[in-house]
Scaffold this motif. Structure first.
Motif, PDB file in Angstrom:
ATOM      1  N   GLU A 153      24.518 -11.240  26.508  1.00 18.90           N
ATOM      2  CA  GLU A 153      24.054 -12.194  27.085  1.00 18.90           C
ATOM      3  C   GLU A 153      22.247 -13.144  26.262  1.00 18.90           C
ATOM      4  N   GLU A 154      21.794 -11.900  25.690  1.00 24.65           N
ATOM      5  CA  GLU A 154      21.221 -12.155  24.976  1.00 24.65           C
ATOM      6  C   GLU A 154      21.110 -12.664  23.652  1.00 24.65           C
ATOM      7  N   ASN A 155      22.728 -12.995  23.753  1.00 24.30           N
ATOM      8  CA  ASN A 155      22.604 -13.681  21.645  1.00 24.30           C
ATOM      9  C   ASN A 155      22.301 -14.517  21.378  1.00 24.30           C
ATOM     10  N   TRP A 156      21.730 -14.908  20.650  1.00 23.09           N
ATOM     11  CA  TRP A 156      21.050 -16.068  20.107  1.00 23.09           C
ATOM     12  C   TRP A 156      19.900 -16.191  20.134  1.00 23.09           C
ATOM     13  N   GLU A 157      18.795 -15.130  21.393  1.00 26.20           N
ATOM     14  CA  GLU A 157      17.628 -15.831  21.962  1.00 26.20           C
ATOM     15  C   GLU A 157      16.942 -14.324  21.470  1.00 26.20           C
ATOM     16  N   GLU A 158      17.169 -13.320  20.211  1.00 26.92           N
ATOM     17  CA  GLU A 158      16.794 -11.685  19.775  1.00 26.92           C
ATOM     18  C   GLU A 158      15.351 -11.695  19.693  1.00 26.92           C
ATOM     19  N   ARG A 159      14.275 -10.436  20.020  1.00 26.94           N
ATOM     20  CA  ARG A 159      13.470 -10.781  19.826  1.00 26.94           C
ATOM     21  C   ARG A 159      13.203 -10.119  18.269  1.00 26.94           C
ATOM     22  N   THR A 160      11.586  -9.761  17.727  1.00 25.83           N
ATOM     23  CA  THR A 160      11.528  -8.878  16.872  1.00 25.83           C
ATOM     24  C   THR A 160      10.883  -7.691  16.903  1.00 25.83           C
ATOM     25  N   ASP A 179       0.630  -0.987  -0.279  1.00 22.97           N
ATOM     26  CA  ASP A 179       0.451  -0.168  -0.134  1.00 22.97           C
ATOM     27  C   ASP A 179       1.078   1.356  -0.326  1.00 22.97           C
ATOM     28  N   GLY A 180       2.171   1.596  -1.310  1.00 22.78           N
ATOM     29  CA  GLY A 180       2.469   2.333  -0.710  1.00 22.78           C
ATOM     30  C   GLY A 180       4.051   2.783   0.327  1.00 22.78           C
ATOM     31  N   ALA A 181       3.994   1.795   1.212  1.00 19.43           N
ATOM     32  CA  ALA A 181       5.141   1.985   2.126  1.00 19.43           C
ATOM     33  C   ALA A 181       5.697   1.208   2.903  1.00 19.43           C
ATOM     34  N   THR A 182       7.435   1.220   2.894  1.00 21.77           N
ATOM     35  CA  THR A 182       7.416  -0.008   3.325  1.00 21.77           C
ATOM     36  C   THR A 182       7.997  -0.128   4.261  1.00 21.77           C
ATOM     37  N   TRP A 183       7.768  -1.322   4.678  1.00 21.39           N
ATOM     38  CA  TRP A 183       8.351  -2.276   6.403  1.00 21.39           C
ATOM     39  C   TRP A 183       9.314  -2.550   6.591  1.00 21.39           C
ATOM     40  N   ALA A 184       9.355  -2.851   7.108  1.00 21.30           N
ATOM     41  CA  ALA A 184      10.511  -4.081   7.795  1.00 21.30           C
ATOM     42  C   ALA A 184      10.671  -4.473   9.285  1.00 21.30           C
ATOM     43  N   LEU A 185      11.301  -5.910   9.575  1.00 22.78           N
ATOM     44  CA  LEU A 185      11.041  -6.894  10.677  1.00 22.78           C
ATOM     45  C   LEU A 185      12.821  -6.608  11.116  1.00 22.78           C
ATOM     46  N   TYR A 186      12.628  -6.750  12.169  1.00 21.52           N
ATOM     47  CA  TYR A 186      14.375  -6.644  12.544  1.00 21.52           C
ATOM     48  C   TYR A 186      14.424  -7.430  13.783  1.00 21.52           C
ATOM     49  N   ASP A 187      15.404  -8.198  14.208  1.00 24.46           N
ATOM     50  CA  ASP A 187      16.202  -8.909  15.220  1.00 24.46           C
ATOM     51  C   ASP A 187      16.697  -7.642  16.024  1.00 24.46           C
ATOM     52  N   GLY A 188      16.225  -7.667  17.836  1.00 24.52           N
ATOM     53  CA  GLY A 188      17.210  -7.237  18.631  1.00 24.52           C
ATOM     54  C   GLY A 188      17.176  -7.576  19.966  1.00 24.52           C
ATOM     55  N   ARG A 189      18.579  -7.290  20.332  1.00 26.27           N
ATOM     56  CA  ARG A 189      18.726  -7.822  21.643  1.00 26.27           C
ATOM     57  C   ARG A 189      19.044  -6.655  23.044  1.00 26.27           C
ATOM     58  N   ALA A 190      19.513  -6.903  24.280  1.00 26.62           N
ATOM     59  CA  ALA A 190      19.903  -5.574  25.395  1.00 26.62           C
ATOM     60  C   ALA A 190      20.839  -5.447  25.257  1.00 26.62           C
TER      61      ALA A 190
END
Length: 308
Positions: free
Chosen positions: A238-245, A224-235
């Protein structure tokens, strides 16, 4: 970094978030289910009614890590049959990460493979190209994103906009050997999808928040004319390999995160839900694929069909 308001491609009510998990189906599970054993990192194409999936297969550290990328096909987007495998030894790699599967405008197939340089924290991206998905297994790899002594490059998301190629990758600085898990999202463009020119960093973690330690691209799509992205993040490290979206709006000046926290996470501690992929369907709606933490600590590949 400024945060966008309530912009989102779909309405993410609490009920919708709950159904995202409850209504999902399991696509693949690890052979030996325990922490450090994963299937996931999906990259998916729907071409002429056939679903094609590339994913990473991993064992725990010390037992092979990312030992292969698997290529599979499906008629329904849920039940996949393997057609080929790409082993890490073919790339001279210590480990493989998430691949990017691409169907080119001229009908050929590509996969961009993330390869770990043995004995280092360095990563590069190699390209395979063939007439068929099965043919990728015997194609000769060539390095297209070499990284350098100061940075590792991996986990690309690749798109063609009708005129040129775009790539977003996870870039890890290597200046501190004890902090190579840090990551940003960087953007590159190309006329042929082979020779890339870096355009700069489009997303970094926000200090003091859920993605402060690092961010990684998961998928990009236009609707609908907009571009979106999902990305992984961690704080934290220790959260390496358990990122959230997280969800972000994509504009020429970069990616702007939507909301002040992750959009999606697993209900099972430590709540990893990452490498989400979105495929728009010809009849409306979207099929999502994602890697998520299970109750036993292993990661499995799941899919869910969402309609507005």
């Amino acid at each position: 970094m400024t945060r966008a308001g309530s912009l989102a491609p779909v309405s993410w009510s609490r009920a919708r978030v709950e159904s995202f998990w409850a209504d999902a189906e399991v696509v693949a599970v690890p052979d030996d289910p325990r922490p450090g054993s994963w299937v996931g990192g999906p990259s998916v194409q729907l071409v002429d009614g056939v679903w094609w999936l590339a994913q990473r297969l991993r064992r725990p550290v010390g037992e092979g890590r990312g030992f292969a990328n698997s290529l599979s096909r499906s008629d329904d987007g849920v039940h996949f049959e393997p057609v080929a495998a790409l082993g890490k030894d073919a790339f001279g790699a210590e480990s493989l990460e998430r691949p990017a599967l691409v169907h080119t405008p001229d009908g050929r197939w590509r996969t961009y493979v993330s390869c770990a340089t043995p004995g280092t924290k360095h990563w590069r991206v190699d390209l395979l190209e063939a007439d068929t998905v099965q043919g990728l297994a015997t194609a000769t790899p060539r390095t297209v994103l070499p990284g350098d002594a100061g940075s590792a490059v991996k986990d690309p998301v690749v798109r063609h906009d009708g005129g040129r190629w775009h790539l977003w990758a996870s870039v890890h600085p290597l200046d501190d050997p004890d902090a190579t898990d840090r990551m940003t999202v960087d953007h590159a463009t190309s006329t042929d999808g082979v020779d890339w020119t870096w355009q700069g960093t489009v997303l970094t973690g926000t200090p003091g928040t859920w993605d402060a330690r690092g961010v990684r691209p998961a998928t990009v799509w236009t609707e609908d004319g907009a571009t979106w992205a999902l990305y992984d993040g961690r704080a934290t490290a220790e959260e390496n390999w358990e990122e959230r979206t997280g969800l972000a709006r994509v504009d020429p000046d970069g990616w702007t995160p939507v909301g002040d926290g992750p959009l999606l996470q697993s209900p099972h501690a430590p709540h990893g839900l990452r490498y989400a992929e979105v495929v728009m369907l010809p009849d409306g709606g979207h099929r999502w694929f994602y890697e998520a933490t299970r109750a036993d600590g292993a990661h499995e590949l799941r899919t869910v069909l969402l309609r507005d």
